[in-house]
Design a protein around this motif. Structure first.
Motif, short mmCIF file in Angstrom:
data_model
loop_
_atom_site.label_atom_id
_atom_site.label_comp_id
_atom_site.label_asym_id
_atom_site.label_seq_id
_atom_site.Cartn_x
_atom_site.Cartn_y
_atom_site.Cartn_z
N ASN A 280 49.15 30.63 34.22
CA ASN A 280 50.31 29.85 34.63
C ASN A 280 50.28 29.80 36.17
N GLY A 281 49.40 28.92 36.67
CA GLY A 281 49.02 29.00 38.08
C GLY A 281 47.99 30.11 38.21
N SER A 282 47.21 30.08 39.30
CA SER A 282 46.26 31.20 39.46
C SER A 282 47.02 32.47 39.84
N ASN A 283 48.26 32.32 40.27
CA ASN A 283 49.13 33.47 40.49
C ASN A 283 49.18 34.36 39.23
N ASP A 284 49.26 33.71 38.08
CA ASP A 284 49.29 34.42 36.80
C ASP A 284 48.00 35.23 36.62
N ALA B 109 46.21 38.38 54.49
CA ALA B 109 45.77 37.69 53.27
C ALA B 109 46.98 37.27 52.45
N PHE B 110 46.72 36.58 51.36
CA PHE B 110 47.74 35.98 50.51
C PHE B 110 48.77 37.04 50.06
N ALA B 111 50.07 36.70 50.17
CA ALA B 111 51.16 37.65 49.94
C ALA B 111 51.24 38.14 48.49
N VAL B 112 50.63 37.40 47.58
CA VAL B 112 50.73 37.81 46.18
C VAL B 112 49.90 39.06 45.87
N TYR B 113 48.86 39.35 46.68
CA TYR B 113 48.03 40.54 46.39
C TYR B 113 48.86 41.82 46.44
N PRO B 114 49.62 42.07 47.54
CA PRO B 114 50.44 43.29 47.50
C PRO B 114 51.56 43.23 46.45
N ASN C 271 40.78 31.92 53.23
CA ASN C 271 42.01 32.70 53.12
C ASN C 271 43.23 31.86 53.49
N ASN C 272 44.32 32.14 52.83
CA ASN C 272 45.62 31.58 53.17
C ASN C 272 46.47 32.75 53.69
N PRO C 273 47.10 32.66 54.85
CA PRO C 273 47.39 31.48 55.66
C PRO C 273 46.44 31.24 56.85
N LEU D 59 37.67 37.02 43.50
CA LEU D 59 37.38 36.05 44.56
C LEU D 59 38.30 34.85 44.35
N ASP D 60 39.32 34.77 45.19
CA ASP D 60 40.36 33.75 45.05
C ASP D 60 39.90 32.49 45.79
N GLU D 61 39.55 31.48 45.01
CA GLU D 61 39.04 30.23 45.59
C GLU D 61 40.04 29.07 45.38
N ALA D 62 41.30 29.32 45.75
CA ALA D 62 42.35 28.32 45.52
C ALA D 62 42.07 27.00 46.25
N TYR D 63 41.29 27.07 47.33
CA TYR D 63 41.06 25.87 48.15
C TYR D 63 39.61 25.42 48.14
N ILE D 64 38.80 25.93 47.23
CA ILE D 64 37.35 25.73 47.30
C ILE D 64 36.97 24.25 47.20
N ARG E 214 40.65 30.11 40.38
CA ARG E 214 40.84 28.76 40.94
C ARG E 214 42.13 28.15 40.40
N THR E 215 42.50 27.00 40.94
CA THR E 215 43.81 26.44 40.60
C THR E 215 43.81 24.91 40.57
N PHE E 216 44.75 24.37 39.82
CA PHE E 216 45.00 22.92 39.86
C PHE E 216 46.14 22.58 40.82
N SER E 217 46.66 23.57 41.55
CA SER E 217 47.83 23.35 42.41
C SER E 217 47.52 22.67 43.72
N LYS E 218 46.29 22.75 44.20
CA LYS E 218 46.01 22.30 45.55
C LYS E 218 45.26 20.96 45.52
N ALA E 219 43.94 20.97 45.52
CA ALA E 219 43.21 19.70 45.59
C ALA E 219 43.47 18.82 44.37
N LEU F 206 53.13 22.05 37.91
CA LEU F 206 52.86 22.34 36.50
C LEU F 206 52.37 23.75 36.25
N ARG F 207 51.87 24.42 37.29
CA ARG F 207 51.41 25.80 37.18
C ARG F 207 50.20 25.92 36.25
N VAL F 208 49.05 25.53 36.71
CA VAL F 208 47.81 25.78 35.96
C VAL F 208 46.75 26.33 36.88
#
Ligand SMILES: *Cc1c(COP(=O)(O)O)cnc(C)c1O
Length: 369
Positions: free
Chosen positions: A96-100, A122-127, A169-171, A196-201, A226-231, A237-239
């Motif tokens: 449900n998003g790569s966050n899931d 690095a991305f805030a979701v890791y901690p 990395n984000n941000p 390996l978080d490739e949200a923007y690959i 990876r995610t459908f949220s960015k590119a 929709l959270r995938v």
């Protein structure tokens, strides 16, 4: 006296700060009594082109099925992804998003007494994902805003079960190359799961960034997220998805909610994956917008961190909070990143040409006043 339910939360959770998202357009519109259509939001790394028309059509075609549970195994999307990336379908896990996906990893592999290693900035979701399950979050000092992979290796101890890497990395937008990833993976203890978080690959088309999937065959402890949220433009929709060894995928499946990806999201993601034109346009818009913002920052005498994402961190050399406030008052939403240890920066998502121009224009005036 009533109980203190904060003090009763597990210690890791007590120390957490909630994730701070970009300010929603409607919220600022209410606060300033503005027409939402006049607000420019460049705060959440969203695709400025709007969704793929094919994704919208797929959602409409799915609406009559809303009474039914979604396909809990995501058969069609998983098969499409497996084919696209030339992996077995049992290597794919949907989220449900790569966050899931990040949370599934934490829930399956972390616990009190264990730790996860990741980079400063690095991305805030890791901690958040790590501490939520009572494990220790080990943030390793960055090098020139990017991951210091050698220091991260050195930070791994016998209690480390997960390493989170974001590339880019984000941000910060920083990245590392294939040889650096190869060296890192060759040195990581085999019981440590490397996420390996490739949200923007999909934006990284210049060949400087490795394709994480190519490393999977030789590294059973690697998971590519990876995610459908960015590119792919489907943030609402959270995938998202993970590609990893079948063994790890099987474990993630055990802790996953049975219907973690909804049917509209599944249908839209399948359609978006097939819409090559949309992806090509998204990349072109991003590349042009990145140049536009860089040129604008240069003209304003500002420094920035070179980025391979769809956003850029610009440095004002002083507290950026008042600049952010001034931008907000003019209907421009960008992202303050003081919470990431970068109080002199603002993170700006790449918008359309018109949005970027408006932002630069207002920024110029704000800096003059
Ligand atoms: C945006 C982002 C994600 C995930 O977003 P989802 O919408 O949950 O897929 C993951 N990692 C990084 C680094 C991101 O910036």
């Amino acid at each position: 006296m009533s109980c203190d339910f904060l003090a009763l939360a597990q210690p890791g959770v007590q120390k957490l700060s909630p994730y701070v998202p970009g300010k929603p357009v409607d919220e600022l519109a209410r606060e300033l009594d503005l027409d939402p259509a006049t607000i420019v939001k460049l705060a959440s790394n969203e695709n400025p082109l709007g969704p793929s028309p094919k994704a919208i059509a797929a959602i409409k075609a799915q609406l009559d099925e809303l009474t039914r549970y979604p396909d809990g195994n995501g058969f069609v999307l998983k098969h499409k992804l497996a084919e696209r990336y030339d992996v077995d379908v049992d290597q794919v896990t949907l989220g449900n998003g790569s966050n899931d996906i990040l949370e599934l990893v934490a829930r399956a592999y972390l616990a009190p007494g264990l730790n996860a290693v990741f980079s400063e900035h690095a991305f805030a979701v890791y901690p958040i994902a790590t501490q939520a399950v009572g494990a220790q979050a080990k943030a390793v000092p960055a090098r020139q805003w990017g991951h210091d992979l050698d220091a991260m290796l050195a930070a791994i101890d016998e209690r480390t079960r997960v390493v989170f890497l974001a590339n880019p990395n984000n941000p910060t937008g920083t990245w590392f190359a294939a040889d650096a990833l190869g060296t890192f993976l060759a040195s990581v203890p085999e019981q440590v799961l490397v996420v390996l978080d490739e949200a923007y690959i999909e934006y990284a088309t210049g060949g400087e960034l490795p394709d994480g999937v190519a490393f999977l065959a030789s590294h059973p402890n690697l998971l590519v997220s990876r995610t459908f949220s960015k590119a792919y433009g489907l943030a609402a929709l959270r995938v998202g998805y993970a590609i990893c060894s079948p063994r790890i995928a099987d474990v993630l499946n055990r802790v996953r909610q049975p219907f973690n990806v909804n049917s509209l999201a599944l249908a839209a993601a399948c359609a978006a994956l097939d819409d090559e034109r949309y992806l090509t346009e998204s990349r072109a818009c991003n590349a042009a917008g990145m140049l536009q913002l860089e040129a604008g920052f240069k003209a304003l005498g500002l420094d920035w961190i070179p980025s391979r994402g769809n956003f850029i961190a610009v440095d004002f050399g002083r507290d950026a909070a008042p600049i952010n406030q001034a931008l907000l008052s003019q209907g421009i939403i960008v992202r303050p990143i003081a919470g990431y240890g970068m109080p002199t920066f603002l993170r700006v998502s790449i918008g359309t040409e018109a949005e970027n121009a408006r932002f630069l224009d207002v920024l110029g005036k704000v800096l003059q006043s």
